[in-house]
Design an enzyme around this catalytic site. Structure first.
Site, PDB file in Angstrom:
ATOM      1  N   GLY A   6      18.250  15.049 -18.974  1.00  0.00           N
ATOM      2  CA  GLY A   6      18.790  16.250 -18.073  1.00  0.00           C
ATOM      3  C   GLY A   6      18.235  17.409 -18.501  1.00  0.00           C
ATOM      4  O   GLY A   6      17.428  17.503 -19.584  1.00  0.00           O
ATOM      5  N   THR A   7      18.065  18.329 -17.562  1.00  0.00           N
ATOM      6  CA  THR A   7      17.532  19.737 -17.672  1.00  0.00           C
ATOM      7  C   THR A   7      18.038  20.596 -19.184  1.00  0.00           C
ATOM      8  O   THR A   7      19.187  20.193 -19.688  1.00  0.00           O
ATOM      9  CB  THR A   7      17.653  20.737 -16.414  1.00  0.00           C
ATOM     10  OG1 THR A   7      16.641  21.767 -16.639  1.00  0.00           O
ATOM     11  CG2 THR A   7      18.900  21.007 -16.468  1.00  0.00           C
ATOM     12  N   LYS A  12      23.532  17.525 -22.768  1.00  0.00           N
ATOM     13  CA  LYS A  12      23.150  16.165 -23.311  1.00  0.00           C
ATOM     14  C   LYS A  12      23.685  15.836 -24.754  1.00  0.00           C
ATOM     15  O   LYS A  12      24.282  14.803 -25.050  1.00  0.00           O
ATOM     16  CB  LYS A  12      21.517  15.885 -23.252  1.00  0.00           C
ATOM     17  CG  LYS A  12      21.146  15.859 -21.848  1.00  0.00           C
ATOM     18  CD  LYS A  12      19.301  15.908 -21.986  1.00  0.00           C
ATOM     19  CE  LYS A  12      18.885  17.169 -22.828  1.00  0.00           C
ATOM     20  NZ  LYS A  12      19.143  18.477 -22.153  1.00  0.00           N
ATOM     21  N   THR A  14      26.233  17.319 -26.185  1.00  0.00           N
ATOM     22  CA  THR A  14      27.558  17.108 -26.049  1.00  0.00           C
ATOM     23  C   THR A  14      28.153  15.872 -25.687  1.00  0.00           C
ATOM     24  O   THR A  14      29.016  15.098 -26.355  1.00  0.00           O
ATOM     25  CB  THR A  14      28.213  18.361 -25.376  1.00  0.00           C
ATOM     26  OG1 THR A  14      27.925  19.602 -25.838  1.00  0.00           O
ATOM     27  CG2 THR A  14      29.919  18.308 -25.302  1.00  0.00           C
ATOM     28  N   GLU A  30      18.050  15.079 -30.881  1.00  0.00           N
ATOM     29  CA  GLU A  30      16.834  15.536 -31.032  1.00  0.00           C
ATOM     30  C   GLU A  30      16.774  16.919 -31.802  1.00  0.00           C
ATOM     31  O   GLU A  30      17.694  18.029 -32.059  1.00  0.00           O
ATOM     32  CB  GLU A  30      16.750  16.267 -29.653  1.00  0.00           C
ATOM     33  CG  GLU A  30      15.169  17.060 -29.191  1.00  0.00           C
ATOM     34  CD  GLU A  30      14.801  17.134 -28.116  1.00  0.00           C
ATOM     35  OE1 GLU A  30      13.796  16.548 -27.343  1.00  0.00           O
ATOM     36  OE2 GLU A  30      15.536  18.076 -27.382  1.00  0.00           O
ATOM     37  N   ASP A  76      20.452  11.782 -27.500  1.00  0.00           N
ATOM     38  CA  ASP A  76      20.746  12.738 -26.497  1.00  0.00           C
ATOM     39  C   ASP A  76      19.362  13.226 -25.729  1.00  0.00           C
ATOM     40  O   ASP A  76      19.564  13.996 -24.731  1.00  0.00           O
ATOM     41  CB  ASP A  76      21.273  14.185 -27.444  1.00  0.00           C
ATOM     42  CG  ASP A  76      20.302  14.767 -27.983  1.00  0.00           C
ATOM     43  OD1 ASP A  76      19.255  14.049 -28.545  1.00  0.00           O
ATOM     44  OD2 ASP A  76      20.373  16.008 -28.552  1.00  0.00           O
TER      45      ASP A  76
END
Length: 209
Positions: A6-7, A12, A14, A30, A76
């Site tokens: 996702g952007t 992500k 969380t 990440e 994530d």
């Protein structure tokens, strides 16, 4: 293995943390806070874009290799999204076509190595489909100074550009089963919403397996 996509600001980290806690498994985050280039990139993208993408590519490669040798873990963000960010830097004049060619050769070599592993792909990719407004709200809330959009730095336009490309990226993704989750409809911090999300992911996994 479950990977989130996702952007920037979609949530992500969380979601990955909450899901890993629920499943009682390991989460691979990440590297952001320890990234030595990220803040410099936001200050001078033309100078640091290529270095940043090579750094991220290397870290995402390390993460997914480690995750493939572990069991039932959560990431994530994964290597599968990496080229999108590099491509946008090419569009925006921050990375040259020659550098992009070098990057794509390196990515192809890494993907070939992943293909040689016993587990070759995630069990599921979960795309966190966030509105741009919600993503920017999350960016502001987490408070990383270099990420904050202003009228001077043009970051809102970049976030809008990135957001606009994610739908096509998700449509093209074919490395594993995938599902879309509209995160504007939920608050992962509310137990009842979190349970709906976990049940939805579990149900989808049961269906594809």
């Amino acid at each position: 293995m479950i990977v989130f996509a996702g952007t920037i600001g979609a949530g992500k980290s969380t979601y990955a943390g909450k899901l890993a806690e629920y499943l009682g498994t390991k989460v691979f985050y990440e590297p952001v806070e320890e990234n030595p280039i990220l803040d410099k990139y936001y200050q001078d993208p033309k100078k640091y874009a290529f270095s940043l993408q090579i750094y991220f590519l290397n870290q995402r490669f390390k993460n997914i290799k480690a995750a493939f040798f572990d069991n039932n873990n959560v990431l994530d963000r994964s290597i599968y999204e990496d080229e999108l960010f590099t491509y946008l830097n090419v569009l925006n004049g921050n990375i040259s076509e020659e550098e992009f060619g070098i990057y794509r050769d390196l990515l192809a070599n890494m993907m070939e190595e992943l293909d040689s592993l016993p587990k070759k792909a995630p069990d599921l990719l979960v795309f966190l489909d966030s509105s741009l407004d919600n993503a920017v709200k999350n960016i502001k809330k987490r408070g990383r100074v270099y990420e904050q959009p202003s009228s001077e730095n043009g970051l809102y336009d970049y976030y809008r550009q990135l957001h606009s490309h994610y739908g096509q990226w998700y449509a093209d993704y074919d490395q594993s089963p995938k599902m879309r989750l509209n995160v504007d409809n939920y608050d992962i911090h509310r137990p009842q919403d979190a349970q709906i999300i976990f049940d939805s992911i579990g149900t989808y996994l049961d269906k594809i397996q």
